[in-house]
Enzyme design. Structure first.
Site, PDB file in Angstrom:
ATOM      1  N   TYR A 106     -16.282  16.997 -15.277  1.00 27.24           N
ATOM      2  CA  TYR A 106     -17.767  15.658 -15.868  1.00 27.24           C
ATOM      3  C   TYR A 106     -18.325  15.499 -14.005  1.00 27.24           C
ATOM      4  CZ  TYR A 106     -17.274  10.800 -14.180  1.00 27.24           C
ATOM      5  OH  TYR A 106     -18.369   9.435 -13.776  1.00 27.24           O
ATOM      6  N   LYS A 123      -9.182   6.664 -18.856  1.00 24.11           N
ATOM      7  CA  LYS A 123      -9.116   6.630 -19.995  1.00 24.11           C
ATOM      8  C   LYS A 123      -8.039   6.806 -21.320  1.00 24.11           C
ATOM      9  CE  LYS A 123     -12.802   8.005 -18.241  1.00 24.11           C
ATOM     10  NZ  LYS A 123     -13.330   7.896 -17.273  1.00 24.11           N
ATOM     11  N   ARG A 176       0.617  -1.283  -0.003  1.00 25.66           N
ATOM     12  CA  ARG A 176       0.183  -0.506  -0.297  1.00 25.66           C
ATOM     13  C   ARG A 176       0.978   1.518   0.587  1.00 25.66           C
ATOM     14  NH1 ARG A 176      -1.586   1.896   4.688  1.00 25.66           N
ATOM     15  NH2 ARG A 176      -2.312  -0.158   5.482  1.00 25.66           N
ATOM     16  N   ASP A 184      -7.543  18.615 -14.581  1.00 22.64           N
ATOM     17  CA  ASP A 184      -8.036  17.654 -14.124  1.00 22.64           C
ATOM     18  C   ASP A 184      -7.912  17.313 -16.039  1.00 22.64           C
ATOM     19  OD1 ASP A 184      -9.182  15.292 -15.800  1.00 22.64           O
ATOM     20  OD2 ASP A 184     -10.675  15.040 -14.009  1.00 22.64           O
TER      21      ASP A 184
HETATM   22  O1  P1T Z   1     -14.255   6.652 -13.496  1.00 29.36           O
HETATM   23  P1  P1T Z   1     -12.752   7.475 -12.940  1.00 29.36           P
HETATM   24  O2  P1T Z   1     -11.632   6.641 -13.553  1.00 29.36           O
HETATM   25  O3  P1T Z   1     -13.328   7.601 -11.444  1.00 29.36           O
HETATM   26  O4  P1T Z   1     -12.688   8.602 -13.435  1.00 29.36           O
HETATM   27  C1  P1T Z   1     -13.742   9.740 -13.112  1.00 29.36           C
HETATM   28  C2  P1T Z   1     -13.339  10.758 -14.337  1.00 29.36           C
HETATM   29  C3  P1T Z   1     -12.059  12.298 -13.753  1.00 29.36           C
HETATM   30  N1  P1T Z   1     -12.059  13.423 -14.945  1.00 29.36           N
HETATM   31  C4  P1T Z   1     -13.135  13.393 -15.650  1.00 29.36           C
HETATM   32  C5  P1T Z   1     -12.532  14.533 -16.702  1.00 29.36           C
HETATM   33  C6  P1T Z   1     -13.361  12.422 -16.631  1.00 29.36           C
HETATM   34  O5  P1T Z   1     -14.186  12.052 -17.601  1.00 29.36           O
HETATM   35  C7  P1T Z   1     -13.927  11.647 -15.760  1.00 29.36           C
HETATM   36  C8  P1T Z   1     -14.663  10.548 -15.687  1.00 29.36           C
HETATM   37  N2  P1T Z   1     -16.079  10.231 -16.715  1.00 29.36           N
HETATM   38  C9  P1T Z   1     -16.530   9.131 -17.191  1.00 29.36           C
HETATM   39  C10 P1T Z   1     -17.027   8.434 -17.226  1.00 29.36           C
HETATM   40  C11 P1T Z   1     -17.515  10.204 -18.939  1.00 29.36           C
HETATM   41  O6  P1T Z   1     -17.792   9.279 -19.235  1.00 29.36           O
HETATM   42  O7  P1T Z   1     -17.106  11.171 -18.926  1.00 29.36           O
END
Ligand code: P1T
Length: 393
Positions: free
Chosen positions: A113, A210, A61, A185
């Site tokens: 988001y 992504k 961890r 972000d």
């Molecule tokens: O899904 P996760 O890995 O927890 O990430 C969240 C997140 C954070 N920042 C941005 C800009 C994002 O697009 C996302 C997750 N977004 C999607 C699942 C979507 O379809 O837009």
């Protein structure tokens, strides 16, 4: 090593190009075996020779060599020294919010988001943080939103889903003048096209789900900084809250980063063609893609990023009914949330990714019934155009 051999290069050196660092930074042939690829250290714990005496690692961890290599590589690509890999983008966000204290105020871009907005409004507001959502296309609007207790400015650029841009350098100046940190972000651009830390940001977050991973087969996040004080706090929070990326998923992400540059160029090529095709199509009201000269912030896009990425949003004439028809008819594009993978996706932000915003909030930021978001993948370009052509017919 014979006397004629060179010492191993340090591939974190910024004189190496992006692609070279993506493949080598943080990674050397394994000292024990010579394995060229960093091994997947599937272990939760490490031997102590006597209590408290161990070889750099005591518990996974807190640290794992595979995760370390990946964190070093991604941090390096953002122009930084420190990276913290998380099990999701959201737990990365959650961990960063623990830098703040009850009574602190955060200014965010108004379009973001939906899951991040939900986290701020339903979890962290209850913990005593306050949030303001501002259209930061006008960076100077930030000045009016800053309060004495503002400790963080949180932005996406481009925003999800409306592809609004924020002038990162200007916003960093304003945040810093008030003693606040700037978090960007950078999920939509990836470090290949945009490096917010070099523009003045203090922290960068990616949902590595992504583009960084790029193959739609894991959930992950990473937070990067080059600030020693933030490094110390985040290191503590990362191991204490414990939302770490698993060893195997760290390995998968590190593997994917090796092709980030070629994937991003292919995403951009296809997205440019799709954006131009859709802009000229009679069934479409407008297309929001920062690489189109019609994007109201095209000049900022060219100044701030080295490319325009694979994401775009469109407004379909005929509202929800017409949008539903397109979603039902596509065959190469898949109807699904998420983005940044090699396969093309289409989704309806109002009903899917941003459904946690009230209808009123959606309207305020510009999420309408006819809005569709496309994550343009790297399939054969002609197939993508033909698919959209038949879906819009
Ligand atoms: O899904 P996760 O890995 O927890 O990430 C969240 C997140 C954070 N920042 C941005 C800009 C994002 O697009 C996302 C997750 N977004 C999607 C699942 C979507 O379809 O837009």
């Amino acid at each position: 090593m014979t006397s004629s051999q060179q010492p191993p290069a340090d591939f974190r050196d910024p004189r190496f190009g992006f692609e070279t660092r993506a493949i080598h930074a943080g990674q050397q042939p394994d000292a024990a075996t010579g394995a060229v690829v960093t091994p997947v250290y599937m272990t939760s714990t490490y031997v102590h020779s006597e209590p408290g005496v161990y070889n750099g690692y005591d518990y996974s961890r807190a640290g794992n060599p595979t995760r370390d290599a990946y964190e070093t590589c991604l941090a390096n690509l953002e122009g930084a020294r420190f990276g913290f890999a998380f099990a999701s983008g959201c737990i990365g966000t959650t961990t960063v919010m623990h830098l703040l204290q009850q009574g602190d105020h955060v200014v965010c871009c108004d379009d973001m988001y939906g899951g991040t907005y939900r986290l701020f409004e339903t979890v962290f507001r209850k913990q005593g943080l306050d949030f303001s959502y501002v259209d930061l296309r006008d960076a100077d609007a930030l000045e009016a939103a800053m309060r004495p207790e503002t400790r963080m400015v949180w932005i996406e650029s481009p925003t999800n889903p409306l592809m609004k841009l924020v002038d990162i350098a200007r916003v960093a100046q304003i945040a810093h003048a008030s003693g606040a940190r700037l978090m960007v972000d950078n999920t939509f651009m990836s470090p290949y096209f945009q490096k917010p830390l070099l523009l003045g940001a203090d922290l960068v977050l990616h949902s590595t789900t992504k583009y960084v991973n790029g193959h739609s087969d894991l959930i992950g996040g990473i937070v990067v900084t080059d600030d020693d004080a933030l490094q110390e706090q985040l290191d503590f929070l990362h191991r204490s809250i414990g939302g770490i990326q698993s060893t195997f998923d760290s390995y998968l992400c590190m593997r994917s980063v090796k092709t980030l540059a070629v994937r991003m160029r292919a995403h951009e090529d296809n997205a440019t063609a799709v954006a131009q095709f859709l802009e000229a199509h009679p069934a479409i009201d407008w297309v929001a893609y920062p690489g189109l000269t019609s994007h109201p912030q095209y000049e900022l896009a060219c100044r701030q990023t080295s490319g325009h990425g694979g994401m775009l949003s469109i407004s379909v004439k005929g509202g929800l009914e017409a949008a539903r028809r397109v979603m039902a008819r596509v065959q190469v594009f898949t109807l699904a949330e998420s983005l940044g993978g090699v396969e093309s996706l289409i989704e309806h932000p109002g009903l899917m990714t941003h459904a946690s915003l009230s209808r009123e909030q959606q309207r305020k930021v510009g999420i309408t019934d006819g809005l569709l978001r496309l994550s343009v993948g790297i399939e054969t370009q002609a197939d993508l155009l033909a698919d959209l052509e038949q879906a819009l017919r």
